[in-house]
Design an enzyme around this catalytic site. Structure first.
Site, PDB file in Angstrom:
ATOM      1  CG  ASN A  44      -0.445  -0.304   2.517  1.00 26.85           C
ATOM      2  OD1 ASN A  44       0.600  -0.934   2.640  1.00 26.85           O
ATOM      3  ND2 ASN A  44      -1.148   0.134   3.542  1.00 26.85           N
ATOM      4  CD  GLU A  49      -1.284   4.792   4.578  1.00 27.56           C
ATOM      5  OE1 GLU A  49      -0.765   5.632   5.327  1.00 27.56           O
ATOM      6  OE2 GLU A  49      -2.010   3.848   4.980  1.00 27.56           O
ATOM      7  CB  CYS A 100      -5.257  -1.453  -1.787  1.00 27.75           C
ATOM      8  SG  CYS A 100      -6.595  -0.704  -0.855  1.00 27.75           S
ATOM      9  CD  GLU A 104      -5.253  -6.002  -1.004  1.00 33.91           C
ATOM     10  OE1 GLU A 104      -4.703  -4.885  -0.986  1.00 33.91           O
ATOM     11  OE2 GLU A 104      -6.036  -6.382  -0.121  1.00 33.91           O
ATOM     12  CB  CYS A 136     -10.711  -2.697   0.645  1.00 34.92           C
ATOM     13  SG  CYS A 136     -10.175  -2.115  -0.973  1.00 34.92           S
ATOM     14  CB  CYS A 193      -8.616  -4.915  -3.418  1.00 34.07           C
ATOM     15  SG  CYS A 193      -7.490  -3.534  -3.140  1.00 34.07           S
TER      16      CYS A 193
HETATM   17  N1  THU Z   1      -5.274  -1.354   2.501  1.00 39.98           N
HETATM   18  C1  THU Z   1      -4.731  -2.192   1.568  1.00 39.98           C
HETATM   19  O1  THU Z   1      -3.584  -2.007   1.140  1.00 39.98           O
HETATM   20  N2  THU Z   1      -5.472  -3.216   1.111  1.00 39.98           N
HETATM   21  C2  THU Z   1      -6.752  -3.486   1.520  1.00 39.98           C
HETATM   22  O2  THU Z   1      -7.409  -4.330   0.926  1.00 39.98           O
HETATM   23  C3  THU Z   1      -7.281  -2.783   2.686  1.00 39.98           C
HETATM   24  C4  THU Z   1      -6.615  -1.505   3.032  1.00 39.98           C
HETATM   25  C5  THU Z   1      -4.474  -0.230   2.987  1.00 39.98           C
HETATM   26  C6  THU Z   1      -4.948   1.127   2.553  1.00 39.98           C
HETATM   27  C7  THU Z   1      -4.382   2.001   3.626  1.00 39.98           C
HETATM   28  O3  THU Z   1      -3.044   2.329   3.264  1.00 39.98           O
HETATM   29  C8  THU Z   1      -4.334   1.129   4.852  1.00 39.98           C
HETATM   30  O4  THU Z   1      -4.469  -0.201   4.393  1.00 39.98           O
HETATM   31  C9  THU Z   1      -5.435   1.427   5.854  1.00 39.98           C
HETATM   32  O5  THU Z   1      -6.679   1.472   5.246  1.00 39.98           O
END
Ligand code: THU
Length: 136
Positions: free
Chosen positions: A48, A50, A59, A61, A90, A93
């Site tokens: 991920n 940000e 994300c 994935e 999520c 994804c």
């Molecule tokens: N996140 C992911 O990388 N994948 C997911 O399927 C769920 C959330 C990340 C996004 C963000 O950087 C952190 O987790 C918190 O939401």
């Protein structure tokens, strides 16, 4: 589809967990790593990433899927997703993974590399809207 062996599953989880160290997460401090294995046998990792403008965060994935697709790969066998506490992919994804097949195996693991849930994209996204609905 040939079943992944337990050793292959653990290897994919371990790659996702290793990739997780590279997550760029100054806001959530929630490290996510993904490892996507293609039917051709290659593995694409993702983390991920940000952003100070929160909604532009991406994300792990999807990073893995987009890396693979941008390298010409569209046939996926399995994806491992690793977080500290075994969090699951999520909704966004799930939809992006569904674009490339509901049969893709999903391995959800925690930070110790322990497999918490094994399912498929279809299992995570029942009644998925897919390319077939658009005649593709
Ligand atoms: N996140 C992911 O990388 N994948 C997911 O399927 C769920 C959330 C990340 C996004 C963000 O950087 C952190 O987790 C918190 O939401």
């Amino acid at each position: 589809m040939t079943e992944l062996t337990d050793v292959e599953k653990q290897a994919l989880i371990d790659l996702a967990n290793e990739a997780r160290k590279l997550a760029y997460v100054p806001y959530s401090n929630y490290h996510v790593g993904a490892a996507l294995r293609t039917k051709s046998g290659r593995v694409y990792t993702g983390v991920n990433v940000e952003s100070a403008a929160y909604p532009t965060t991406m994300c792990a994935e999807r990073v893995a899927v987009y890396k693979a697709v941008s390298e010409g790969e569209r046939a996926f066998e399995a994806i491992a997703v690793v977080t500290d506490n075994g969090g699951s992919p999520c909704g966004g994804c799930r939809q992006v993974l569904a674009e490339f097949g509901l049969e893709t195996v999903v391995l959800i693991a925690d930070g110790s590399g322990r497999l918490v849930v094994e399912t498929s994209v279809g299992g995570l996204l029942p009644l998925a809207f897919t390319p077939e609905h658009l005649g593709k």
